[in-house]
Design an enzyme around this catalytic site. Structure first.
Site, PDB file in Angstrom:
ATOM      1  N   TYR A  16       0.823  -1.207   0.000  1.00  0.00           N
ATOM      2  CA  TYR A  16       0.000   0.000   0.000  1.00  0.00           C
ATOM      3  C   TYR A  16       0.858   1.260   0.000  1.00  0.00           C
ATOM      4  CZ  TYR A  16       0.724   0.312   5.138  1.00  0.00           C
ATOM      5  OH  TYR A  16       1.262   0.416   6.403  1.00  0.00           O
TER       6      TYR A  16
ATOM      7  N   ILE B  54      -0.989   3.251   9.581  1.00  0.00           N
ATOM      8  CA  ILE B  54      -0.097   3.437   8.445  1.00  0.00           C
ATOM      9  C   ILE B  54       1.354   3.373   8.913  1.00  0.00           C
ATOM     10  CG2 ILE B  54       0.532   4.946   6.533  1.00  0.00           C
ATOM     11  CD1 ILE B  54      -2.347   3.766   6.456  1.00  0.00           C
ATOM     12  N   GLU B  55       2.095   2.426   8.370  1.00  0.00           N
ATOM     13  CA  GLU B  55       3.462   2.179   8.830  1.00  0.00           C
ATOM     14  C   GLU B  55       4.495   2.308   7.714  1.00  0.00           C
ATOM     15  OE1 GLU B  55       3.448  -1.519  10.977  1.00  0.00           O
ATOM     16  OE2 GLU B  55       1.683  -0.947  12.156  1.00  0.00           O
ATOM     17  N   GLY B  56       4.085   2.882   6.584  1.00  0.00           N
ATOM     18  CA  GLY B  56       5.049   3.065   5.497  1.00  0.00           C
ATOM     19  C   GLY B  56       4.376   3.639   4.270  1.00  0.00           C
TER      20      GLY B  56
END
Length: 300
Positions: A111, A152-154
């Protein structure tokens, strides 16, 4: 001279005031469901009476021309999750809010948002397929989720545009929809900073785990790093409620596990205030395994 009869009334008033103050700082427990087939049904999680909000994890593919897709790790195939839809309705009938969590682990790079226009298109897709809109391909059928959690981690930025688009859709509805976010505990050292600065988020559950080098996780021997991080988050971001995000077991995260008695006796006195919302736990499977929620619920 004050009459003797007035003293019981004064005492009653004091007790009522203390009770209301106590309730105003009472919190709930949030958990994530969907990433371990061993955790049982969504309905079972809500029937437990432990949670006020359950995040369905994750919408893990989206943006950059990709077709958005949920991944519920063995609970159902992306195109055949109608049974989860009934679970959502069952939860809501129990008074439990159910959110769609987007993002998650970014190691597989599935994503990203490449532009504000890309973000707005995703907002339209989420609204039409999971919230109050219309679509022939709704993964959970006619079940209408209560909100969206940004885990959201990236990837690229543009999440502010997504938050604004979802807020725009929700503003046209008579039903209340919520925005939540799960940033890492180093203050605003994360990809969600722009989104959180919009002031559109109702809940922020800060991940005080997997950040062992950042001096913001809770340490029973030195609580200053945690206290400073919590105070910075809760005083600097415009959101209704803030939650302490923790792993429900040692095995649920690399670092950040807090024994239940340390949470009750040491952590909760630091965070309880009008902005305190409760505890977020990763995740339902590990919570089932350890009974962590059951141990803390009466104190949260």
């Amino acid at each position: 001279m004050r009459s003797i009869a007035s003293y019981p009334l004064t005492l009653i008033f004091l007790l009522i005031s203390l009770t209301l103050f106590s309730k105003s700082n009472a919190g709930g427990i949030v958990t994530y469901w969907g990433q371990d087939s061993r955790e049982g049904r969504l309905t079972d999680a809500c029937n437990s009476g432990l949670y006020s909000i359950v995040n369905i994890a994750f919408l893990s593919t989206f943006g950059g021309g990709r077709q958005p897709e949920i991944n519920l790790a063995g609970h159902c195939n992306p195109g055949s999750c109608q049974g989860v839809g009934q679970g959502i309705k069952n939860c809501q009938n129990k008074g439990v809010k159910v959110f769609l969590s987007i993002g998650g682990d970014h190691s597989t790079n599935t994503y990203t948002l490449t532009s504000d226009d890309d973000a707005r298109k995703l907002g339209d897709y989420i609204w039409d397929n999971f919230l109050g809109g219309q679509s022939a391909s709704r993964p959970f059928g006619d079940a209408i989720l209560d909100g969206v959690d940004f885990d959201i981690e990236g990837g690229e930025l543009h999440y502010a545009a997504l938050a604004r688009k979802l807020h725009e859709h929700a503003s046209s509805s008579s039903r209340k929809f919520y925005l939540a976010a799960a940033p890492q505990c180093p203050f605003q050292n994360n990809i969600l900073s722009g989104a959180l600065n919009t002031g559109l988020f109702d809940y922020v559950w800060i991940q005080f785990y997997n950040n062992g080098q950042a001096n913001c996780e809770f340490n029973s021997n030195n609580q200053n790093g945690f206290r400073n991080s919590w105070n910075k988050w809760s005083s600097s971001i415009n959101a209704a409620k803030f939650f302490v995000g923790l792993p429900a077991a040692h095995a649920a995260a690399t670092t950040g596990y807090v024994p239940s008695q340390d949470l009750i006796n040491q952590l909760l006195p630091i965070v309880k205030s009008p902005k305190y919302g409760g505890i977020m736990l990763w995740n339902r499977y590990f919570d089932n395994l350890t009974g962590y929620s059951s141990k803390i619920k009466n104190n949260v």
